[in-house]
Design an enzyme around this catalytic site. Structure first.
Site, PDB file in Angstrom:
ATOM      1  CG  ASN A  47      -1.929  -1.144   1.182  1.00  0.00           C
ATOM      2  OD1 ASN A  47      -1.820  -2.067   1.985  1.00  0.00           O
ATOM      3  ND2 ASN A  47      -2.864  -1.129   0.250  1.00  0.00           N
ATOM      4  CE  LYS A 136       2.893  -7.388  -3.263  1.00  0.00           C
ATOM      5  NZ  LYS A 136       2.713  -5.915  -3.291  1.00  0.00           N
ATOM      6  CG  HIS A 156       1.132  -2.151 -11.849  1.00  0.00           C
ATOM      7  ND1 HIS A 156       0.426  -1.037 -12.253  1.00  0.00           N
ATOM      8  CD2 HIS A 156       1.982  -1.722 -10.877  1.00  0.00           C
ATOM      9  CE1 HIS A 156       0.831   0.019 -11.568  1.00  0.00           C
ATOM     10  NE2 HIS A 156       1.774  -0.372 -10.725  1.00  0.00           N
TER      11      HIS A 156
END
Length: 230
Positions: A47, A136, A156
């Protein structure tokens, strides 16, 4: 998205990969960070942007001589050091908890070398068991720091692969990790990961997508292409 056999899918990936390398070049392998550094850096990256992550990471390294010291520090001191990354009140305890769990598992040593004795899936699940570590973050540590093939899916890549058709458009990000990892050849993980991120940042944005200058426009199955220059 048209249904493809695995052979057709991987041939398509190969064409996408080649077109992105033609457009952006083949990313150079960067010198890997130690796995603990990569883990902490990736937790800090959540973030926020790369600049804020790096400022916080280097501030943390400057404030404490080693990871043992970070683990043993007062939580408020860790939080103060990493404030530039944002969400410091959440990230500080997550980092310290991760270091504690790793040390407890590894006879007091703070490193992740023991993951090499596990399968990729076992290593991933072990990392995900840490508070603040998701698919991730685990994949980044495995791929970039430990040389264990994994395909990280960030914001993305999740967006771009959905538009291109490399994954079902309504698939969750949690399911996208294994879906893409099982279908994309391992040798493509590194450059495809980095070049898809670049495509997402420079061409295929969240609010605006510039398909008229996309290097893979002929390979993309997105129905709502924008072919009008700004």
């Amino acid at each position: 998205m048209m249904e493809k056999t695995l052979e057709e899918y991987q041939s398509w990936v190969s064409q996408i990969r080649a077109a992105l390398i033609d457009a952006f070049g083949a990313p150079e392998w960067r010198e890997p960070l130690p796995a603990i550094d990569e883990l902490v850096s990736t937790i800090l990256s959540q973030n926020t942007n790369d600049t804020n992550r790096d400022v916080a990471f280097f501030a943390l390294k400057a404030a404490f001589p080693d990871w043992q010291s970070v683990m043993a520090a007062k939580t408020e001191d860790v939080i103060d050091a990493i404030r530039p990354a944002g969400l410091a009140n959440q990230k500080g305890p997550c980092i310290q908890n991760a270091l504690h769990v790793i040390a407890e598992h590894n006879h007091g040593e703070i490193n992740l070398e023991f993951l090499h004795a596990m399968s990729r899936d076992e290593a991933r699940e072990w990392l995900i068991s840490l508070n603040g570590v998701g698919p991730k973050t685990a994949a980044i540590v495995l791929q970039f720091a430990m040389g264990i093939p994994a395909f990280p899916v960030d914001t993305h890549i999740y967006r771009v692969t959905g538009r291109i058709g490399l994954r079902p458009s309504k698939m969750s990000v949690e399911k996208a990790h294994p879906y893409l990892e099982e279908r994309i050849p391992e040798e493509a993980y590194y450059d495809l990961h980095l070049n898809l991120i670049r495509l997402g940042r420079e061409v295929c944005g969240a609010r605006k997508w510039h398909c008229y200058r996309c290097p893979i426009q002929d390979l993309c199955e997105f129905d709502n292409k924008n072919m009008t220059p700004d």
